[in-house]
Design a protein around this motif. Sequence first.
Motif, PDB file in Angstrom:
ATOM      1  N   HIS A 164     -91.445 -45.783  17.685  1.00 11.05           N
ATOM      2  CA  HIS A 164     -90.514 -47.068  17.063  1.00 11.05           C
ATOM      3  C   HIS A 164     -90.613 -47.284  15.663  1.00 11.05           C
ATOM      4  O   HIS A 164     -90.045 -48.072  14.962  1.00 11.05           O
ATOM      5  N   ILE A 165     -91.721 -46.591  14.996  1.00 10.57           N
ATOM      6  CA  ILE A 165     -92.304 -46.859  13.537  1.00 10.57           C
ATOM      7  C   ILE A 165     -91.610 -46.023  12.515  1.00 10.57           C
ATOM      8  O   ILE A 165     -91.462 -44.819  12.875  1.00 10.57           O
ATOM      9  N   ARG A 166     -90.683 -46.698  11.448  1.00  8.39           N
ATOM     10  CA  ARG A 166     -90.454 -45.842  10.454  1.00  8.39           C
ATOM     11  C   ARG A 166     -91.238 -46.416   9.269  1.00  8.39           C
ATOM     12  O   ARG A 166     -90.971 -47.792   8.876  1.00  8.39           O
ATOM     13  N   ASP A 167     -92.042 -45.571   8.785  1.00  9.19           N
ATOM     14  CA  ASP A 167     -92.920 -46.048   7.831  1.00  9.19           C
ATOM     15  C   ASP A 167     -92.401 -45.686   6.420  1.00  9.19           C
ATOM     16  O   ASP A 167     -92.314 -44.231   6.025  1.00  9.19           O
ATOM     17  N   HIS A 168     -92.181 -46.486   5.389  1.00 14.09           N
ATOM     18  CA  HIS A 168     -91.472 -46.191   4.340  1.00 14.09           C
ATOM     19  C   HIS A 168     -92.361 -46.450   2.856  1.00 14.09           C
ATOM     20  O   HIS A 168     -92.228 -46.674   1.924  1.00 14.09           O
ATOM     21  N   GLY A 169     -94.024 -46.320   3.091  1.00 13.15           N
ATOM     22  CA  GLY A 169     -94.809 -46.413   2.341  1.00 13.15           C
ATOM     23  C   GLY A 169     -95.367 -47.921   2.136  1.00 13.15           C
ATOM     24  O   GLY A 169     -96.169 -48.545   2.710  1.00 13.15           O
ATOM     25  N   ASP A 170     -94.686 -48.683   1.213  1.00  9.22           N
ATOM     26  CA  ASP A 170     -95.090 -49.917   1.036  1.00  9.22           C
ATOM     27  C   ASP A 170     -94.199 -51.144   1.886  1.00  9.22           C
ATOM     28  O   ASP A 170     -94.587 -52.136   1.852  1.00  9.22           O
ATOM     29  N   ARG A 171     -93.440 -50.597   2.843  1.00  5.85           N
ATOM     30  CA  ARG A 171     -93.112 -51.478   3.882  1.00  5.85           C
ATOM     31  C   ARG A 171     -92.550 -50.528   5.250  1.00  5.85           C
ATOM     32  O   ARG A 171     -92.969 -49.479   5.170  1.00  5.85           O
ATOM     33  N   MET A 172     -92.223 -51.038   6.309  1.00  7.44           N
ATOM     34  CA  MET A 172     -92.316 -50.345   7.455  1.00  7.44           C
ATOM     35  C   MET A 172     -90.904 -51.094   8.449  1.00  7.44           C
ATOM     36  O   MET A 172     -90.980 -52.254   8.337  1.00  7.44           O
ATOM     37  N   GLU A 173     -90.291 -50.540   9.305  1.00  8.53           N
ATOM     38  CA  GLU A 173     -89.486 -50.989  10.118  1.00  8.53           C
ATOM     39  C   GLU A 173     -90.173 -50.652  11.788  1.00  8.53           C
ATOM     40  O   GLU A 173     -90.544 -49.480  11.828  1.00  8.53           O
ATOM     41  N   TRP A 174     -89.930 -51.618  12.615  1.00  6.93           N
ATOM     42  CA  TRP A 174     -90.199 -51.280  13.834  1.00  6.93           C
ATOM     43  C   TRP A 174     -88.722 -51.279  14.362  1.00  6.93           C
ATOM     44  O   TRP A 174     -88.092 -52.188  14.122  1.00  6.93           O
ATOM     45  N   VAL A 175     -88.217 -50.252  14.818  1.00  8.06           N
ATOM     46  CA  VAL A 175     -86.713 -50.182  15.511  1.00  8.06           C
ATOM     47  C   VAL A 175     -86.916 -49.944  17.081  1.00  8.06           C
ATOM     48  O   VAL A 175     -87.475 -49.072  17.645  1.00  8.06           O
ATOM     49  N   PHE A 176     -86.194 -50.911  17.677  1.00  5.10           N
ATOM     50  CA  PHE A 176     -86.051 -51.142  19.249  1.00  5.10           C
ATOM     51  C   PHE A 176     -84.570 -50.546  19.560  1.00  5.10           C
ATOM     52  O   PHE A 176     -83.605 -51.400  19.121  1.00  5.10           O
ATOM     53  N   LYS A 177     -84.386 -49.830  20.486  1.00  6.73           N
ATOM     54  CA  LYS A 177     -82.871 -49.406  20.715  1.00  6.73           C
ATOM     55  C   LYS A 177     -82.301 -50.569  21.535  1.00  6.73           C
ATOM     56  O   LYS A 177     -82.953 -51.391  22.124  1.00  6.73           O
ATOM     57  N   PRO A 178     -81.138 -50.667  21.701  1.00  9.49           N
ATOM     58  CA  PRO A 178     -80.515 -51.880  22.531  1.00  9.49           C
ATOM     59  C   PRO A 178     -81.010 -51.923  23.840  1.00  9.49           C
ATOM     60  O   PRO A 178     -81.389 -53.171  24.500  1.00  9.49           O
ATOM     61  N   GLU A 179     -81.453 -50.911  24.723  1.00 10.86           N
ATOM     62  CA  GLU A 179     -81.978 -50.861  26.098  1.00 10.86           C
ATOM     63  C   GLU A 179     -83.352 -51.264  26.068  1.00 10.86           C
ATOM     64  O   GLU A 179     -83.886 -51.712  27.158  1.00 10.86           O
ATOM     65  N   GLU A 180     -83.869 -51.361  24.916  1.00 13.51           N
ATOM     66  CA  GLU A 180     -85.542 -51.835  24.750  1.00 13.51           C
ATOM     67  C   GLU A 180     -85.660 -53.284  24.565  1.00 13.51           C
ATOM     68  O   GLU A 180     -86.628 -53.895  24.297  1.00 13.51           O
ATOM     69  N   SER A 181     -84.535 -53.852  23.814  1.00  8.83           N
ATOM     70  CA  SER A 181     -84.702 -55.129  23.421  1.00  8.83           C
ATOM     71  C   SER A 181     -84.211 -56.264  24.192  1.00  8.83           C
ATOM     72  O   SER A 181     -83.271 -55.864  25.186  1.00  8.83           O
ATOM     73  N   LYS A 182     -84.840 -57.415  23.928  1.00  5.84           N
ATOM     74  CA  LYS A 182     -84.293 -58.394  24.898  1.00  5.84           C
ATOM     75  C   LYS A 182     -82.901 -58.935  24.740  1.00  5.84           C
ATOM     76  O   LYS A 182     -82.185 -59.340  25.731  1.00  5.84           O
ATOM     77  N   THR A 183     -82.068 -58.566  23.550  1.00  3.68           N
ATOM     78  CA  THR A 183     -80.814 -59.245  23.553  1.00  3.68           C
ATOM     79  C   THR A 183     -79.738 -58.266  23.594  1.00  3.68           C
ATOM     80  O   THR A 183     -78.418 -58.216  24.008  1.00  3.68           O
ATOM     81  N   GLY A 184     -80.347 -56.567  23.972  1.00  4.58           N
ATOM     82  CA  GLY A 184     -79.247 -55.741  24.282  1.00  4.58           C
ATOM     83  C   GLY A 184     -78.601 -55.098  23.016  1.00  4.58           C
ATOM     84  O   GLY A 184     -77.733 -54.305  23.199  1.00  4.58           O
ATOM     85  N   LYS A 185     -79.197 -55.410  21.963  1.00  2.00           N
ATOM     86  CA  LYS A 185     -78.710 -54.911  20.778  1.00  2.00           C
ATOM     87  C   LYS A 185     -79.937 -54.422  19.893  1.00  2.00           C
ATOM     88  O   LYS A 185     -80.976 -54.394  20.047  1.00  2.00           O
ATOM     89  N   LEU A 186     -79.595 -53.582  18.956  1.00  2.00           N
ATOM     90  CA  LEU A 186     -80.594 -52.802  18.125  1.00  2.00           C
ATOM     91  C   LEU A 186     -81.525 -53.963  17.283  1.00  2.00           C
ATOM     92  O   LEU A 186     -80.813 -54.859  16.931  1.00  2.00           O
ATOM     93  N   ARG A 187     -82.748 -53.689  17.647  1.00  2.00           N
ATOM     94  CA  ARG A 187     -83.697 -55.010  16.924  1.00  2.00           C
ATOM     95  C   ARG A 187     -84.454 -53.891  15.959  1.00  2.00           C
ATOM     96  O   ARG A 187     -84.877 -52.796  16.211  1.00  2.00           O
TER      97      ARG A 187
END
Length: 171
Positions: free
Chosen positions: A79-102
């Motif tokens: 789930h993790i995209r590490d950009h050095g000084d920042r990071m993103e946690w990316v959850f696919k629509p089927e993994e998120s509560k709302t059914g949207k990319l999170r």
Amino acid sequence: RVQAVKRALNFGVERKLILQSPIKGYRISKSQSRITYLTPEQEKALIENASPAFAIALKVCIRTGARFGCEFARLERRHIRDHGDRMEWVFKPEESKTGKLRRVLISDAEILGLVRSRIREHRDGPLFRNQSGAPWSRAMLSQNFRRGKQKLAAQGVQLDEDACMYSCRHT
């Protein structure tokens, strides 16, 4: 309250327990903004009185705004995209509560360090674990929060009556 009844009736229709909801089409007014959050003093007291693993869980949930059950507890290396000084946690629509990319964006240096150390520790499965090394679950996190709330009450530190683990998301 009406929303809870509507959900229960919709569940009944979904499971074919009833043919149709008697309140189908009933409009519910938009909910009010959430008012339960933790003050810095309450946050500090909770963290000081928590086990080391739960203190980390509280800190991460508060500073990231991640949903504790479906994002924090299920966070894996993939789930993790590490950009050095920042990071993103990316959850696919089927993994998120709302059914949207999170996407959860993180720039807090302490949280970045915690996540990176967990990646080195746990090659597979959820990154954050409880004291016994098992992955956190929604129920375990909620139970630990209730215990912490009781401990604080015994020490004279009061949280809102409806304060719960989800309150960390809005702090």
